[in-house]
Design an enzyme around this catalytic site. Structure first.
Site, PDB file in Angstrom:
ATOM      1  CB  SER A  52      -0.927   0.009   1.220  1.00 38.44           C
ATOM      2  OG  SER A  52      -1.591  -1.220   1.352  1.00 38.44           O
TER       3      SER A  52
HETATM    4  N1  SAH Z   1      -0.779  -4.198   3.640  1.00 33.90           N
HETATM    5  C1  SAH Z   1      -0.020  -4.919   2.652  1.00 33.90           C
HETATM    6  C2  SAH Z   1      -0.631  -4.837   1.293  1.00 33.90           C
HETATM    7  C3  SAH Z   1      -1.768  -5.703   1.170  1.00 33.90           C
HETATM    8  S1  SAH Z   1      -2.317  -5.987  -0.470  1.00 33.90           S
HETATM    9  C4  SAH Z   1       1.391  -4.397   2.585  1.00 33.90           C
HETATM   10  O1  SAH Z   1       1.708  -3.476   3.329  1.00 33.90           O
HETATM   11  O2  SAH Z   1       2.167  -4.936   1.799  1.00 33.90           O
HETATM   12  C5  SAH Z   1      -3.684  -6.969  -0.011  1.00 33.90           C
HETATM   13  C6  SAH Z   1      -3.357  -8.366   0.412  1.00 33.90           C
HETATM   14  O3  SAH Z   1      -4.569  -8.969   0.849  1.00 33.90           O
HETATM   15  C7  SAH Z   1      -2.805  -9.238  -0.693  1.00 33.90           C
HETATM   16  O4  SAH Z   1      -1.593  -9.801  -0.293  1.00 33.90           O
HETATM   17  C8  SAH Z   1      -3.888 -10.315  -0.874  1.00 33.90           C
HETATM   18  O5  SAH Z   1      -3.367 -11.590  -1.207  1.00 33.90           O
HETATM   19  C9  SAH Z   1      -4.525 -10.329   0.495  1.00 33.90           C
HETATM   20  N2  SAH Z   1      -5.893 -10.853   0.557  1.00 33.90           N
HETATM   21  C10 SAH Z   1      -6.912 -10.669  -0.325  1.00 33.90           C
HETATM   22  N3  SAH Z   1      -8.020 -11.294   0.107  1.00 33.90           N
HETATM   23  C11 SAH Z   1      -7.711 -11.883   1.291  1.00 33.90           C
HETATM   24  C12 SAH Z   1      -8.438 -12.686   2.230  1.00 33.90           C
HETATM   25  N4  SAH Z   1      -9.714 -13.020   2.051  1.00 33.90           N
HETATM   26  N5  SAH Z   1      -7.781 -13.108   3.337  1.00 33.90           N
HETATM   27  C13 SAH Z   1      -6.481 -12.805   3.548  1.00 33.90           C
HETATM   28  N6  SAH Z   1      -5.742 -12.063   2.693  1.00 33.90           N
HETATM   29  C14 SAH Z   1      -6.349 -11.599   1.583  1.00 33.90           C
END
Ligand code: SAH
Length: 204
Positions: A52
């Protein structure tokens, strides 16, 4: 980054700013994006996901109103950058990631940075993590079509849920606070996240 992207845009929580000054974001981005690690943008990480934007990490973290003693649930570990920001600001972090490779990589990286109050589970976070509930704060780092009921149920009274809600291409960031009698809702601004994929999120 802290001065021009965060402070200048209204991030005022000094504890959040201090932590973001310390956490080495370049370790969480891909080798290809190293030179842009402190830019004002989200960046690609593996498996089609993104780390993010620093401002969004700061805004979400500040909005959780952490004092240091909280039990926090994070959905969407991704690179682990947001997790590394949360860890010094709360007591314990339970973080869920649906993609095994990302979750395990983040786990190793956090360990190598001497962060030991984080537990990562590879699973669909739309179910929440019931065994450890209730949580004082829940952060969802992926865009959801609606609020997963499980997450509301796993909030303590007074607990805060920060979650991007809306269609795939654009969402609004909400903070939902559980009160004694129901839930209060505050809109925090527009945002764009990758999809929350799971039983109570998007199908794929
Ligand atoms: N906060 C993170 C960025 C997250 S991107 C950082 O700082 O890098 C969003 C993430 O959510 C992705 O890795 C994706 O695989 C995950 N994601 C999506 N749906 C999800 C779910 N139902 N449960 C757990 N993770 C999920």
């Amino acid at each position: 980054m802290v001065r021009t992207q965060l402070r200048a845009r209204g991030i005022v929580d000094e504890r959040v700013l201090a932590v973001m000054e310390r956490v080495p974001r370049h370790l969480f981005v891909d080798p290809d994006s190293q030179d842009r690690a402190y830019d004002d943008s989200a960046l690609p990480i593996r498996e089609g996901q993104t780390i993010s934007q620093p401002y969004m990490v700061a805004l979400m973290t500040q909005s959780l109103l952490l004092g240091g003693k909280e039990k926090v649930l994070e959905i969407g570990t991704g690179s682990g950058y947001q997790t590394a920001v949360l860890a010094p600001l709360a007591d314990r972090i339970f973080s869920m990631e649906r993609l095994g490779r990302l979750g395990r990589r983040a786990e190793k990286l956090l360990f190598s940075l001497d962060i030991h109050n984080v537990l990562i589970r590879i699973a669909d976070g739309t179910h929440g993590w019931a065994e450890e509930a209730p949580y004082d704060a829940i952060l969802v780092a992926a865009g959801a079509p609606g609020v997963p009921e499980n997450l509301l149920r796993q909030l303590s009274v007074g607990g805060r849920l920060v979650i991007p809600l809306g269609p795939e291409d654009r969402q609004l960031l909400y903070r939902i606070t559980r009160t004694k009698t129901g839930y209060d809702e505050k809109k925090l601004g527009s945002c764009r996240f990758v999809k929350l994929i799971g039983r109570y999120g998007w199908e794929s």
